[in-house]
Design a protein around this motif. Sequence first.
Motif, short mmCIF file in Angstrom:
data_model
loop_
_atom_site.label_atom_id
_atom_site.label_comp_id
_atom_site.label_asym_id
_atom_site.label_seq_id
_atom_site.Cartn_x
_atom_site.Cartn_y
_atom_site.Cartn_z
N UNK A 286 0.56 -1.30 -0.07
CA UNK A 286 0.09 -0.11 0.14
C UNK A 286 0.89 1.31 -0.20
N UNK A 287 0.16 2.32 -0.54
CA UNK A 287 1.04 3.65 -0.60
C UNK A 287 1.23 4.07 0.91
N UNK A 288 2.71 4.76 0.89
CA UNK A 288 3.08 4.97 2.35
C UNK A 288 1.98 6.30 2.73
N UNK A 289 1.68 7.21 1.85
CA UNK A 289 0.70 8.33 2.42
C UNK A 289 -0.60 7.71 2.68
N UNK A 290 -1.10 6.35 2.30
CA UNK A 290 -2.26 5.95 2.86
C UNK A 290 -2.10 4.79 3.99
N UNK A 291 -0.98 4.96 4.66
CA UNK A 291 -0.73 4.22 5.83
C UNK A 291 0.13 2.84 5.62
N UNK A 292 0.51 2.52 4.43
CA UNK A 292 0.99 1.41 3.97
C UNK A 292 2.78 1.40 3.81
N UNK A 293 3.29 0.17 3.60
CA UNK A 293 4.91 0.48 3.66
C UNK A 293 5.41 0.82 2.09
N UNK A 294 4.50 0.97 1.06
CA UNK A 294 5.05 1.43 -0.28
C UNK A 294 5.92 0.48 -0.71
N UNK A 295 6.16 -1.00 -0.45
CA UNK A 295 7.00 -1.75 -1.12
C UNK A 295 6.49 -2.46 -2.43
N UNK A 296 7.47 -2.40 -3.32
CA UNK A 296 6.89 -3.16 -4.41
C UNK A 296 6.10 -4.41 -4.55
N UNK A 297 5.35 -4.78 -5.13
CA UNK A 297 4.49 -5.99 -5.21
C UNK A 297 5.32 -7.17 -5.01
N UNK A 298 6.37 -7.17 -6.03
CA UNK A 298 7.14 -8.44 -6.23
C UNK A 298 8.17 -8.62 -4.84
N UNK A 299 8.56 -7.75 -4.61
CA UNK A 299 9.33 -7.67 -3.13
C UNK A 299 8.82 -8.21 -2.00
N UNK A 300 7.27 -7.76 -2.16
CA UNK A 300 6.88 -8.22 -0.71
C UNK A 300 6.49 -9.77 -0.83
N UNK A 301 6.15 -10.23 -2.18
CA UNK A 301 5.88 -11.71 -2.29
C UNK A 301 7.01 -12.59 -1.98
N UNK A 302 8.27 -12.00 -2.28
CA UNK A 302 9.42 -12.86 -2.09
C UNK A 302 9.47 -12.93 -0.53
N UNK A 303 9.18 -11.74 0.35
CA UNK A 303 9.26 -11.96 1.70
C UNK A 303 8.20 -12.79 2.21
N UNK A 304 7.08 -12.97 1.72
CA UNK A 304 6.01 -13.95 1.95
C UNK A 304 6.27 -15.15 1.59
N UNK A 305 7.21 -15.46 0.68
CA UNK A 305 7.43 -16.96 0.23
C UNK A 305 8.44 -17.22 1.12
#
Length: 464
Positions: A286-305
Amino acid sequence: MTTSPASTAASASDITIPRSRVIMASLIGTTIEFYDFYIYATAAVAVFPALFFTGEDDTAKLLASMATFGAAFVARPIGSVIFGHFGDKVGRKATLVGALLTMGIATFLIGLLPTYYHIGLWAPIMLTILRFCQGLGLGGEWSGAALLATEYAEEGKRARAAMWPQLGAPFGFILANGFMLLLTVAMGFTSVATGDGLDHNFLVWGWRVPFIASVIMVAVGLYVRFKLEETPVFKQAVAKDEKVKTPLVEAFKVAWWPMVQGTFIMLATYVLFYLMTAWILSFGIGAAEKGGLGIPYRSFLVIQLITILFFAAMVPVSGWLADKYGRRSSQLVITACIIAFGLCFGLLMNPEVVGTGAEANTSRIVLFMAIGMTLMGLTFGSMSAYLPELFPTNVRYTASGISYNVASILGAALTPYAAVWLNANGGVGAVGLYLAGAGVLTFIFMAITHETRDVDLSTMARTK
């Protein structure tokens, strides 16, 4: 129930198929079911808000998408009643085949759906209907797979045997999100929030591939399940003419309180799971200005995996602990740890502490996810023994399914939606308090529930 484990163990004379086939049938079915489920969860965050909902408010579109995600959880108790009826009346094998087909067909059809830009409001309506059908199938799948594993288990090893269908959750997650990761890398897709438009090939057709490809896995699952036989425990019920005519009515007559207990015993597990899978993805990208971390989708999928491996590793540990120390004792300790984890959300994951976008502290995020996934494996692994053991054989499919799936409404259907709202209005600490509150409820109900490690699974419901 009596406490005679020797009478419940599947003896060598009862078993006419290899145990490896039982393991494979229980594992592959839940893997497929959870794969189908997670493919939708991932798309509900990264794809569906852009393709099936309109408006300028990204949070509103995400909430609408999460609402369709929650439709499956409303369907799951209905599925548990439908499939539970046939599971207790006709048998485990045929019912498991029906559950797998229901889920598989719905997932395949989602991959063929036109979007809002093709057929307008019919698109989210049809998406919600198919999501509902996914829920019906999963509502019948888990309890059947859990019973298949427990009713074939050896003496003293019931929780370790029952952990096999539980491994379907992390395995399905790895397959679903791994597939999505490979597609996004191959197609060069990051996310809509970072500038990828609706004309990107991934949003045009790429997201459909995992849904359509699931039909291959369903075919394999059906092949394995057609080679099954009924469980020894269910065969005994048939031989003694102890099946009930209306399992749902009987379940509410003889097991209404254990169903309430089972529902709240599963509550914290569900809340933790869907925070660590569905909500955390929306928070991470999610966008940082909306309360998220603003991490790219692929990068966060790697963290989850990476961190889902902690989940998978802890599932067999959970089964071992439950067999050695008891279901109730081990789960009380784990639930207390879940409560403490919830209270630490603000400390561990506040964007002001973790950082956002390129400045985000990846190590801190991985640590947070690893703790959550470790606790998830420990709480989830023995539930497939704990819940079925609360109920007699001739209503076990129905009653355990209702408990498991009503818990899904309270603990999962509301969680991603509530967490998005709580984070937007109170920050990530408020999301953690939500988890801690669910943990307190679960702890209370576990504390007032008896130990089930040594119960006799051959016990029948009798109301006459």
